[in-house]
Design a protein around this motif. Structure first.
Motif, PDB file in Angstrom:
ATOM      1  N   VAL A   1     -10.252   1.959   1.383  1.00 46.80           N
ATOM      2  CA  VAL A   1      -8.802   1.981   1.574  1.00 46.80           C
ATOM      3  C   VAL A   1      -8.216   2.571   0.299  1.00 46.80           C
ATOM      4  N   PHE A   2      -7.327   3.543   0.419  1.00 51.40           N
ATOM      5  CA  PHE A   2      -6.789   4.226  -0.755  1.00 51.40           C
ATOM      6  C   PHE A   2      -5.553   3.510  -1.276  1.00 51.40           C
ATOM      7  N   ASP A   3      -5.546   3.229  -2.574  1.00 54.94           N
ATOM      8  CA  ASP A   3      -4.414   2.587  -3.249  1.00 54.94           C
ATOM      9  C   ASP A   3      -3.912   3.561  -4.305  1.00 54.94           C
ATOM     10  N   ARG A   4      -2.752   4.144  -4.072  1.00 56.93           N
ATOM     11  CA  ARG A   4      -2.237   5.166  -4.986  1.00 56.93           C
ATOM     12  C   ARG A   4      -1.572   4.572  -6.216  1.00 56.93           C
ATOM     13  N   GLY A   5      -1.490   3.271  -6.307  1.00 59.15           N
ATOM     14  CA  GLY A   5      -1.005   2.604  -7.514  1.00 59.15           C
ATOM     15  C   GLY A   5       0.473   2.766  -7.795  1.00 59.15           C
TER      16      GLY A   5
END
Length: 117
Positions: A91-95
């Motif tokens: 799962v991508f977390d772009r912060g």
């Protein structure tokens, strides 16, 4: 101005983290971007452990190598390390950062390296 900007990013990140959760089957690919460097790590939030990490701190940069190109290399590197640990879905977390530039380059490099998200 800088304090306001960082507070806004932290607020956006908290909102994102309320919905994005890394599990054992599908860990979280988290990206942190500073002015000089970019960091990426794959995290299992259930166990509270970092499974894989990559950074450009030790990477030798050529004269014509820009930050976006280096970020893409970091994405490919983290995908390679993840495949060694049998991680293919994340799962991508772009912060809290906008999905452009170096953040997008990390995700593109990770996708090209074989991660799916």
């Amino acid at each position: 101005m800088k304090a306001i900007k960082s507070k806004k990013r932290e607020r956006r990140h908290r909102r994102i983290r309320a919905t994005v959760l890394g599990t054992t089957e599908r860990p979280r690919l988290s990206v942190f971007r500073s002015n000089k460097f970019i960091y990426a790590q794959i995290i299992d939030d259930e166990a509270g452990k970092t499974l894989v990490a990559a950074t450009d701190r030790g990477v030798k940069k050529g004269k014509n190598t820009g930050k976006v190109d280096v970020a893409k290399q970091i994405g490919a590197e983290i995908a390679k390390k993840a495949k060694e640990q049998n991680i293919t879905k994340v799962v991508f977390d772009r912060g809290g950062y906008l999905y452009t530039g170096r953040v997008k380059a990390v995700s593109d490099g990770a996708r090209e390296g074989g991660l799916s998200f």
